[in-house]
Each structure stands twice: as structure tokens, then as C-alpha cells.
Design an enzyme around this catalytic site. Structure first.
Site, PDB file in Angstrom:
ATOM      1  N   ASN A   7       0.875  -1.171   0.000  1.00 25.23           N
ATOM      2  CA  ASN A   7       0.000   0.000   0.000  1.00 25.23           C
ATOM      3  C   ASN A   7       0.913   1.223   0.000  1.00 25.23           C
ATOM      4  O   ASN A   7       1.393   1.657   1.049  1.00 25.23           O
ATOM      5  CB  ASN A   7      -0.907  -0.021   1.227  1.00 25.23           C
ATOM      6  N   ARG A  90      -2.680  -2.202  -3.209  1.00 21.42           N
ATOM      7  CA  ARG A  90      -3.851  -1.373  -2.976  1.00 21.42           C
ATOM      8  C   ARG A  90      -3.813  -0.235  -3.988  1.00 21.42           C
ATOM      9  O   ARG A  90      -2.811   0.463  -4.127  1.00 21.42           O
ATOM     10  CB  ARG A  90      -3.846  -0.791  -1.566  1.00 21.42           C
ATOM     11  N   HIS A 179     -12.772   2.951   0.570  1.00 18.80           N
ATOM     12  CA  HIS A 179     -12.763   1.894   1.597  1.00 18.80           C
ATOM     13  C   HIS A 179     -13.469   0.630   1.095  1.00 18.80           C
ATOM     14  O   HIS A 179     -13.983  -0.164   1.882  1.00 18.80           O
ATOM     15  CB  HIS A 179     -13.462   2.357   2.891  1.00 18.80           C
ATOM     16  N   ARG A 239     -11.073  15.633   7.962  1.00 19.91           N
ATOM     17  CA  ARG A 239     -11.889  15.975   6.802  1.00 19.91           C
ATOM     18  C   ARG A 239     -13.262  16.476   7.236  1.00 19.91           C
ATOM     19  O   ARG A 239     -13.845  15.967   8.180  1.00 19.91           O
ATOM     20  CB  ARG A 239     -12.057  14.765   5.879  1.00 19.91           C
ATOM     21  N   GLU A 383      -8.487  -5.642   5.268  1.00 16.67           N
ATOM     22  CA  GLU A 383      -8.326  -5.231   3.881  1.00 16.67           C
ATOM     23  C   GLU A 383      -7.161  -5.948   3.215  1.00 16.67           C
ATOM     24  O   GLU A 383      -7.201  -6.243   2.016  1.00 16.67           O
ATOM     25  CB  GLU A 383      -8.124  -3.716   3.820  1.00 16.67           C
TER      26      GLU A 383
END
Length: 400
Positions: A7, A90, A179, A239, A383
Site C-alpha cells: 500500500n 492497494r 474503503h 476531513r 483489507e
């Protein structure tokens, strides 16, 4: 089969070495401060950790160091790089071009480069990781697993924005969601826990520094909270989440900010950090609330309220709910957030059991009351397993 999972971020990269068939993880780690000075944090399955301060001018040196650490010295877990059968990457943004994981080819990389405007911070780093691994491990198959792929089953009325239609046809402006690997894994685990593979209505709350909610009908995503970019949707660590365009325009005018400065504020200085004024880490903000800090109290209540609103909307979208799932750092560990989110959802069949909710466990569990008509699950996400398993299936020819 051993899969090297990568990733790659702009100045960091996470990695894991896994056998997706047995689900055995041999090692996991993180390279930070790439291009600055360089730190490698390498961890074994028994919890033993190794930290190395090594110069990493670029991602290439970082990946070289990781591969060397896996086969030599204190970090050794395999005898040779030849023991690695494939690399799973990823990939953040696949646009409409990738609705599933794919073998990395020159055409795939070319297409991902065209999608860079949709993910200018992430796609370049993802592509770089793929090209470096192809260079360092020639002949090893590489697979790209996209965050956006799981959400490609959304119907057009769910993913479209009410902007002039040519903004979609010319620029691809629409909701994509993120996600996806987590939402896929958790919803699939929930279907197993329900012992019901058909007619399932599942809501997944992936809650961490970045957060999103998805509505999953019979294993397919029909809506999700994040949009064209990850800034839309829930209030997150830094965010802003959903903010009216008029408020953004007004803030820009009053503060004399450019669009880039505004986006920086919305992505890096808003959310939990912006409201609390204390931290982007919810644990610190929860402690601040307990200590009587009113802004911390406000941040916590806003976080929970935003999640609850999406849950209610998705119960409507799904025409009911069979399971509400919590995952991610906040979703798995904050019993208070789960409690506040579920309070008042009795009319939707969601009744949380306070005793079950307050018990900590690293395993999937049901925290609903016995009489609850819908289940409430806490499911640790994985994940990396999704990436490794997709890589295994594609490389083995099991996924056509």
C-alpha cells in the site's frame, strides 16, 4: 502461495507478507518519512518489532529495504525473494474503468495514469509501487485491487450528482466511494454471521481517521457516503465531510482563500480536529469531553449524529436492515460512539445491549440484544486479506 501486499502512499508505504489460503501473516510493516530520512517499522506475527532508521530517498529504496529485511538479518521470515509468488497492490481510484481487481499490465497502468486527476495524491504513488515491484521482482505477477471497485454496483440514481449532465460525460464527475475492500470484507463476514447469503440488507460503518458508510444489498453496494473524493460524507479526523457549497464559497470570500487553500482546510484542518481544536484522534477528544471540554463534547456528538443520519438513510434505501456493522479503529474500539449511534434506533429494529457493547474483543461479535430484530455486529476489518485473496484468485486463474 505467498503474496507481498503493498500500500504505497506519497511519503510512506505499508506492507504485509501473507498466505491467503491459510490466512497466515508472516510479517507486516510500515516505511515512513520516505524522501526525508526514513524509518522502517517491521513486525512479526508473535508481536516482536524491529525498527530501522535507514535513508530512503525514494520509494524504490524503501521497497528494496523491505524485501531485504524479509530475507536477511533480524527481520528474516523467508529464505529468498523467489519465495514470494505474487504482489498485490492497494489502488485507490479505479474510476468507472475497474469494477474488480485486475492483473497489472501496461494498459492498466496507462489507464490508472489517466485517472490521476480523480486521485492526484494517491494514484501516482500506487502506480509507482507497481512499477518498482515489476522492476525489482521481474516475472512476478502484480495485481491491482481498487478501493472504488466494490462501489461500482451502485445504481446511477445513487452515484450521480445533480450537476449538468455533461459534467459527468466529459469529466466523470460522480460519486465513486472508497474503503471498498473493507466494506466488501465486513459485509461478507456479516452475511456469514447472519447465516444468510440471500436477501441480506447490511449497513457497514467503517470508522477511523477516514470514515464511510455503505448500504449493501445481497452482497452488492447500492450506496456509500464518500463521493468523487474521500472528503465527502461523514465528519472524519481532519476531513469536513458534507458541507454545503454555499458555505465553502462564503468561507473562501471571507478568508480570501484560493481553491487549493480551501481544499487543504477541508481535508487537513477540519473534522474532529477542526471542531475540537484539540486533536484528530478521537481517543484524545473523548478524554477531553470527560474532562469537561465543551468543544470536545460537540465534536463527539457531531461524529455520532452524522453516522446515525447515514444509517437511517440507508435503512430507507435498503427497505429495512438485517445487520448494522461497525469496523475500523473507531468502530471497533469506541463503545461510546456505537452507543450514541444506536440510541433511538429501536424503531428500526436495532437494539444495542450495553453489557455486550462494553466488552472488548478482537473477534467478530454481536452486540445486539437477544430481542433485537436486526443484529449489530462489531467486525475487525481485514483489507490486506482481501488484497491477498484477490491476488491469489487472479494469479491462480480462479477469477475470470
Amino acid at each position: 502461495m505467498l503474496v507481498f501486499i503493498l500500500n504505497a502512499g506519497s511519503s510512506s508505504l505499508k506492507y504485509q507478507l501473507m498466505n491467503p489460503v491459510s490466512k497466515e501473516v508472516l510479517a507486516t510493516g510500515l516505511c515512513e518519512r520516505i524522501g526525508i530520512d526514513g524509518v522502517l517499522k517491521h513486525e512479526f506475527t508473535d508481536g516482536k518489532k524491529l525498527t530501522l532508521d535507514v535513508s530512503m530517498p525514494t520509494h524504490k529504496e524503501a521497497i528494496e529495504l523491505v524485501l531485504k529485511t524479509l530475507v536477511e538479518g533480524e527481520g528474516k521470515v523467508i529464505n529468498s525473494i523467489d519465495n514470494i509468488d505474487a504482489v498485490g497492490h492497494r489502488a485507490v481510484h479505479g474510476g468507472e474503468e475497474f469494477a474488480s481487481s485486475v492483473m497489472v499490465t501496461p494498459k492498466v497502468i496507462e489507464t490508472m495514469k489517466k485517472l490521476i486527476p480523480l486521485a492526484p495524491l494517491h494514484n501516482p504513488a500506487n502506480i509507482m509501487g507497481m512499477e518498482i515491484c515489476q522492476d525489482l521482482m521481474p516475472g512476478k505477477p502484480n495485481v491491482a485491487v481498487f478501493d472504488t471497485a466494490f462501489h461500482q454496483t451502485m445504481p446511477d440514481y445513487a452515484y450521480m450528482y445533480a450537476l449538468p449532465y455533461d459534467q459527468y460525460t466529459k469529466h466523470g464527475i460522480r460519486k465513486y466511494g472508497f474503503h471498498g475492500t473493507s466494506h466488501f470484507f465486513v459485509s461478507n463476514e456479516a452475511r456469514g454471521m447472519l447465516d444468510k447469503k440471500h436477501n441480506t440488507r447490511i449497513i457497514v460503518c467503517h470508522l477511523g481517521n477516514g470514515s464511510s458508510v455503505s448500504a449493501v444489498l445481497n452482497g452488492k453496494c447500492i450506496d456509500t457516503s464518500m463521493g468523487l473524493t474521500p472528503v465527502q460524507g461523514l465528519m472524519m479526523g481532519t476531513r469536513a465531510g458534507d458541507v454545503g457549497a454555499g458555505a465553502i464559497s462564503y468561507m473562501m470570500t471571507q478568508e480570501g482563500m484560493t481553491i487549493d487553500q480551501t481544499l487543504d482546510v477541508m481535508n487537513k484542518k477540519s473534522g474532529i480536529l477542526g471542531i475540537s481544536g484539540k486533536s484528530s484522534d478521537l481517543r484524545e477528544v473523548l478524554q477531553g469531553m470527560q474532562d469537561g471540554d465543551d468543544r470536545c463534547r460537540l465534536a463527539v456528538e457531531m461524529v455520532a449524529y452524522n453516522i446515525k443520519k447515514y444509517v437511517g438513510a440507508y435503512v430507507a434505501a435498503l427497505d429495512g436492515v438485517d445487520a448494522l456493522c461497525f469496523t475500523g479503529g473507531i468502530g471497533e474500539n469506541s463503545s461510546l460512539i456505537r452507543e450514541i449511534v444506536c440510541a433511538g434506533l429501536d424503531g428500526m429494529g436495532l437494539n444495542i445491549d450495553p453489557t455486550k457493547n462494553n466488552k472488548r474483543s478482537g473477534k467478530p461479535r454481536d452486540i445486539a440484544t437477544n430481542s433485537s430484530t436486526a443484529r449489530i455486529f462489531v467486525i475487525p476489518t481485514n483489507e490486506e486479506y482481501v488484497i491477498a485473496n484477490d491476488t491469489y484468485k487472479i494469479v491462480s486463474g480462479l477469477e475470470k
